[in-house]
Design a protein around this motif. Sequence first.
Motif, PDB file in Angstrom:
ATOM      1  N   LEU A 169      71.712 -39.820 -35.356  1.00 47.48           N
ATOM      2  CA  LEU A 169      70.814 -40.809 -35.482  1.00 47.48           C
ATOM      3  C   LEU A 169      71.347 -42.325 -35.332  1.00 47.48           C
ATOM      4  O   LEU A 169      70.567 -43.353 -34.642  1.00 47.48           O
ATOM      5  N   ASP A 170      72.453 -42.521 -35.963  1.00 46.82           N
ATOM      6  CA  ASP A 170      72.977 -43.842 -35.629  1.00 46.82           C
ATOM      7  C   ASP A 170      73.167 -44.119 -34.193  1.00 46.82           C
ATOM      8  O   ASP A 170      72.715 -45.468 -33.674  1.00 46.82           O
ATOM      9  N   HIS A 171      73.850 -43.051 -33.599  1.00 44.49           N
ATOM     10  CA  HIS A 171      74.033 -43.480 -32.232  1.00 44.49           C
ATOM     11  C   HIS A 171      72.954 -43.436 -31.104  1.00 44.49           C
ATOM     12  O   HIS A 171      72.743 -44.141 -30.464  1.00 44.49           O
ATOM     13  N   ILE A 172      71.731 -42.751 -31.682  1.00 41.83           N
ATOM     14  CA  ILE A 172      70.449 -42.854 -30.872  1.00 41.83           C
ATOM     15  C   ILE A 172      69.915 -44.234 -30.976  1.00 41.83           C
ATOM     16  O   ILE A 172      69.436 -44.806 -30.051  1.00 41.83           O
ATOM     17  N   GLU A 173      70.029 -44.700 -32.174  1.00 42.43           N
ATOM     18  CA  GLU A 173      69.418 -46.154 -32.391  1.00 42.43           C
ATOM     19  C   GLU A 173      70.200 -47.144 -31.830  1.00 42.43           C
ATOM     20  O   GLU A 173      69.459 -48.010 -31.111  1.00 42.43           O
ATOM     21  N   ARG A 174      71.287 -46.867 -31.394  1.00 45.22           N
ATOM     22  CA  ARG A 174      72.214 -48.133 -30.766  1.00 45.22           C
ATOM     23  C   ARG A 174      72.454 -47.829 -29.381  1.00 45.22           C
ATOM     24  O   ARG A 174      72.210 -48.858 -28.472  1.00 45.22           O
ATOM     25  N   ALA A 175      72.611 -46.742 -29.017  1.00 49.08           N
ATOM     26  CA  ALA A 175      72.760 -46.388 -27.539  1.00 49.08           C
ATOM     27  C   ALA A 175      71.604 -46.049 -26.705  1.00 49.08           C
ATOM     28  O   ALA A 175      71.632 -45.773 -25.604  1.00 49.08           O
ATOM     29  N   HIS A 176      70.354 -45.527 -27.277  1.00 51.11           N
ATOM     30  CA  HIS A 176      69.206 -45.376 -26.649  1.00 51.11           C
ATOM     31  C   HIS A 176      67.964 -46.108 -27.290  1.00 51.11           C
ATOM     32  O   HIS A 176      66.820 -45.680 -26.899  1.00 51.11           O
ATOM     33  N   GLY A 177      68.338 -47.183 -27.902  1.00 53.27           N
ATOM     34  CA  GLY A 177      67.198 -48.153 -28.620  1.00 53.27           C
ATOM     35  C   GLY A 177      66.553 -48.882 -27.356  1.00 53.27           C
ATOM     36  O   GLY A 177      67.044 -49.018 -26.336  1.00 53.27           O
ATOM     37  N   LEU A 178      65.375 -49.282 -27.652  1.00 52.53           N
ATOM     38  CA  LEU A 178      64.730 -50.116 -26.533  1.00 52.53           C
ATOM     39  C   LEU A 178      65.467 -51.429 -26.126  1.00 52.53           C
ATOM     40  O   LEU A 178      65.427 -51.728 -25.003  1.00 52.53           O
ATOM     41  N   ALA A 179      66.119 -52.086 -26.970  1.00 50.25           N
ATOM     42  CA  ALA A 179      66.909 -53.074 -26.550  1.00 50.25           C
ATOM     43  C   ALA A 179      68.168 -52.808 -25.519  1.00 50.25           C
ATOM     44  O   ALA A 179      68.326 -53.512 -24.606  1.00 50.25           O
ATOM     45  N   TYR A 180      68.749 -51.500 -25.801  1.00 50.91           N
ATOM     46  CA  TYR A 180      69.695 -51.039 -24.760  1.00 50.91           C
ATOM     47  C   TYR A 180      69.117 -50.909 -23.508  1.00 50.91           C
ATOM     48  O   TYR A 180      69.879 -51.419 -22.579  1.00 50.91           O
ATOM     49  N   TYR A 181      67.911 -50.263 -23.205  1.00 49.88           N
ATOM     50  CA  TYR A 181      67.430 -50.095 -22.065  1.00 49.88           C
ATOM     51  C   TYR A 181      66.721 -51.301 -21.351  1.00 49.88           C
ATOM     52  O   TYR A 181      66.991 -51.619 -20.090  1.00 49.88           O
ATOM     53  N   GLN A 182      66.371 -52.338 -22.097  1.00 54.45           N
ATOM     54  CA  GLN A 182      65.669 -53.540 -21.820  1.00 54.45           C
ATOM     55  C   GLN A 182      67.041 -54.265 -20.977  1.00 54.45           C
ATOM     56  O   GLN A 182      66.908 -54.873 -19.957  1.00 54.45           O
ATOM     57  N   ALA A 183      68.063 -54.077 -21.627  1.00 53.30           N
ATOM     58  CA  ALA A 183      69.395 -54.934 -21.179  1.00 53.30           C
ATOM     59  C   ALA A 183      69.829 -54.496 -19.980  1.00 53.30           C
ATOM     60  O   ALA A 183      70.197 -54.963 -18.980  1.00 53.30           O
ATOM     61  N   ALA A 184      69.772 -52.797 -19.797  1.00 59.10           N
ATOM     62  CA  ALA A 184      70.212 -52.244 -18.520  1.00 59.10           C
ATOM     63  C   ALA A 184      69.266 -52.636 -17.542  1.00 59.10           C
ATOM     64  O   ALA A 184      69.857 -52.875 -16.485  1.00 59.10           O
ATOM     65  N   LEU A 185      67.999 -52.581 -17.871  1.00 57.36           N
ATOM     66  CA  LEU A 185      67.062 -52.836 -16.709  1.00 57.36           C
ATOM     67  C   LEU A 185      67.185 -54.280 -16.154  1.00 57.36           C
ATOM     68  O   LEU A 185      66.674 -54.369 -15.159  1.00 57.36           O
ATOM     69  N   GLY A 186      67.462 -55.208 -16.922  1.00 54.12           N
ATOM     70  CA  GLY A 186      67.696 -56.529 -16.708  1.00 54.12           C
ATOM     71  C   GLY A 186      68.972 -56.697 -16.002  1.00 54.12           C
ATOM     72  O   GLY A 186      69.285 -57.999 -15.570  1.00 54.12           O
ATOM     73  N   ASP A 187      70.067 -55.946 -15.989  1.00 55.59           N
ATOM     74  CA  ASP A 187      71.206 -56.106 -15.366  1.00 55.59           C
ATOM     75  C   ASP A 187      71.266 -55.710 -13.832  1.00 55.59           C
ATOM     76  O   ASP A 187      71.040 -54.483 -13.644  1.00 55.59           O
ATOM     77  N   PRO A 188      71.241 -56.481 -12.832  1.00 57.14           N
ATOM     78  CA  PRO A 188      71.442 -56.072 -11.576  1.00 57.14           C
ATOM     79  C   PRO A 188      72.407 -55.262 -11.152  1.00 57.14           C
ATOM     80  O   PRO A 188      72.376 -54.412 -10.225  1.00 57.14           O
ATOM     81  N   ALA A 189      73.628 -55.011 -11.996  1.00 55.15           N
ATOM     82  CA  ALA A 189      74.695 -54.075 -11.619  1.00 55.15           C
ATOM     83  C   ALA A 189      74.418 -52.680 -12.225  1.00 55.15           C
ATOM     84  O   ALA A 189      75.185 -51.816 -12.005  1.00 55.15           O
ATOM     85  N   GLN A 190      73.227 -52.519 -12.745  1.00 52.19           N
ATOM     86  CA  GLN A 190      72.693 -51.102 -13.351  1.00 52.19           C
ATOM     87  C   GLN A 190      71.376 -50.637 -12.658  1.00 52.19           C
ATOM     88  O   GLN A 190      70.752 -51.532 -12.223  1.00 52.19           O
ATOM     89  N   THR A 191      71.559 -49.476 -12.611  1.00 49.88           N
ATOM     90  CA  THR A 191      70.340 -48.833 -11.863  1.00 49.88           C
ATOM     91  C   THR A 191      69.665 -47.618 -12.680  1.00 49.88           C
ATOM     92  O   THR A 191      70.682 -46.602 -12.801  1.00 49.88           O
ATOM     93  N   ALA A 192      68.567 -47.581 -12.978  1.00 47.65           N
ATOM     94  CA  ALA A 192      68.146 -46.577 -13.478  1.00 47.65           C
ATOM     95  C   ALA A 192      66.940 -45.871 -12.878  1.00 47.65           C
ATOM     96  O   ALA A 192      66.131 -46.282 -12.012  1.00 47.65           O
TER      97      ALA A 192
END
Length: 172
Positions: free
Chosen positions: A39-62
Amino acid sequence: MTPIHWRRADMRDAAALSALGGATFLTSFAHDHPGGALLDHIERAHGLAYYQAALGDPAQTALIGETPLGAPVGYALITPPALPVATDARDIELKRIYLLHGWQGGGYGDALMALVLEEARRRGASRLLLAVYPQNGRARRFYARHGFAEIGEMTFMVGDVPFRDLIYARTL
């Protein structure tokens, strides 16, 4: 078989990716990972903030897959490499590739991998890297079928619990 519509995710998909990330990680690893660490991992690595940062980074593609009614059922995340192996500027990492359990099989994973390979080539990558849990035999067979081979290993932290992962690569 219900079709999946695949597309490039954007910032509006952050909540869907977070829900998919948490659900698929929990489903995949609840059988042998301690609950608190999971649950700690899911909160950190799959939280909303993680995906917002990934989607805002042009070096990453989802890439996200949805049913005809718009329900998210799978995704992949492609990033610059962050694995403990020698890399060069043309390497890219498949950080995540998941389908909800009911959507595994039937060629959906193959379709998503084809899109990942297409995106990696479009970005000029010469090699695609990924990490996989050794006990996940189904994933390992899937990657082998798609031309990946083991090139190393690493420690993957789930919460405060270390797990061994294998590092795979495929030349493009």
